[in-house]
Design an enzyme around this catalytic site. Sequence first.
Site, PDB file in Angstrom:
ATOM      1  N   LYS A 171       0.877  -1.180   0.000  1.00 44.99           N
ATOM      2  CA  LYS A 171       0.000   0.000   0.000  1.00 44.99           C
ATOM      3  C   LYS A 171       0.916   1.233   0.000  1.00 44.99           C
ATOM      4  O   LYS A 171       0.767   2.161   0.816  1.00 44.99           O
ATOM      5  CB  LYS A 171      -0.911  -0.048   1.240  1.00 44.99           C
ATOM      6  CG  LYS A 171      -2.024   0.980   1.263  1.00 44.99           C
ATOM      7  CD  LYS A 171      -3.223   0.592   0.411  1.00 44.99           C
ATOM      8  CE  LYS A 171      -4.254   1.718   0.390  1.00 44.99           C
ATOM      9  NZ  LYS A 171      -5.347   1.490  -0.547  1.00 44.99           N
ATOM     10  N   ASP A 204      -5.556  -3.650  -1.716  1.00 45.94           N
ATOM     11  CA  ASP A 204      -7.018  -3.704  -1.880  1.00 45.94           C
ATOM     12  C   ASP A 204      -7.383  -4.242  -3.263  1.00 45.94           C
ATOM     13  O   ASP A 204      -8.255  -5.106  -3.411  1.00 45.94           O
ATOM     14  CB  ASP A 204      -7.673  -2.343  -1.605  1.00 45.94           C
ATOM     15  CG  ASP A 204      -6.865  -1.165  -2.135  1.00 45.94           C
ATOM     16  OD1 ASP A 204      -5.759  -1.385  -2.664  1.00 45.94           O
ATOM     17  OD2 ASP A 204      -7.331  -0.013  -2.032  1.00 45.94           O
ATOM     18  N   ASP A 228      -1.226 -11.838   6.709  1.00 44.87           N
ATOM     19  CA  ASP A 228      -2.160 -12.498   7.621  1.00 44.87           C
ATOM     20  C   ASP A 228      -3.574 -12.463   7.038  1.00 44.87           C
ATOM     21  O   ASP A 228      -4.266 -13.481   6.948  1.00 44.87           O
ATOM     22  CB  ASP A 228      -2.103 -11.766   8.968  1.00 44.87           C
ATOM     23  CG  ASP A 228      -2.784 -12.541  10.079  1.00 44.87           C
ATOM     24  OD1 ASP A 228      -3.257 -13.650   9.817  1.00 44.87           O
ATOM     25  OD2 ASP A 228      -2.842 -12.021  11.205  1.00 44.87           O
TER      26      ASP A 228
END
Length: 334
Positions: A171, A204, A228
């Site tokens: 990100k 995302d 995770d």
Amino acid sequence: MSHVITLIPGDGIGPEVTESVVRIFKAAGLDIEWERHDAGVIAFDKTKETLPIALLDSIKRNKVALKGPVTTPIGQGFTSVNVGLRKALDLYANLRPVRNLPGVTSRYTDVDLVIVRENTEDLYAGLEHEVVPGVVESIKIITERASTNIARFAFEHARTFNRKKVTAIHKANIMKLSDGLFLQSCRNVAREFIDIPYDERIVDAACMHLVMHPEKLDVLVLPNLYGDIVSDLCAGLVGGLGVVPGANFGREAAVFEAVHGSAPDIALKNLANPTALLLSALMMLDHIGERATAAKIRAALDSVLMKGAVRTRDLGGEASTTEFTDAICREVQA
Ligand code: NAI
């Protein structure tokens, strides 16, 4: 050949699924001396430590451990034993192969992904404090060293196992410094592996891509937190948390454990699917050179799943953990 292996049964469904693996290994004729050690709340009740020194010493001595899940209290209480173990032994690489299993129906049929998750830093460094009442801060640590190590692990895995490409997930558009450093480290390593295609995706968008076209991705390398979350998402692509294995690798030791947690909702009910831990344990057998026996057990598992008569509830069946384990033991001895 005989082996001494550290066994952490864990808690919740941990003791049920680890016992299943121990029985299957015995049925397959493996000569293993298990050194059993408690961790988490069970260990604390006995020794006042959640991660006892004797446990760490056992893994350092044996170099290999099989671990059941360990519960971490939410929002309070002791810090995660899982995170602590990975940090204490510098198990910097978490490897999670996600594949369709024969006979296990899921939304997708051609998933073959490998998740390589950084295991020692990011927001999991556990550095949190209250700045003033009502304002808290969690510190995200990303280092060039750990990012380079995990990227190199991912590329080496891709080369060794003839994978198609490596995708870095990040990100860095928002966290320009931390995720930016992770990404730059991946790019630097990619230049050392010009034979392996490399690309990048924002986390995302990567999630959307994974649920639309999982077959288009191959090896994913991620910082700890995204790794995770994306691991559980990917488990959902192939039948759920009951069927996805994992392994934590360091330079000195390796700890094999499923992706799932202690599943308190089904603990002590003999309902857990031991497949995820069994597949992790088969990765362990490959790691210690017991490839032939690993292949034999994998064939027995595949056969039981394909026949479909005996399967646990998460896979739409009625069988208990014990009945499923019995079926694999019978198959392995057939
Ligand atoms: P979870 O993975 O334990 O359970 C999520 C859902 O999946 C539950 O509905 C559970 O019943 C189901 N499930 C998980 N494993 C299954 C299996 N083998 N067979 C059938 N169904 C299965 O996740 P949750 O509830 O978020 O976490 C519970 C505890 O586990 C928490 O304390 C968490 O911190 C801990 N945890 C420990 C891990 C480890 O030891 N490596 C990893 C993840 C969570």
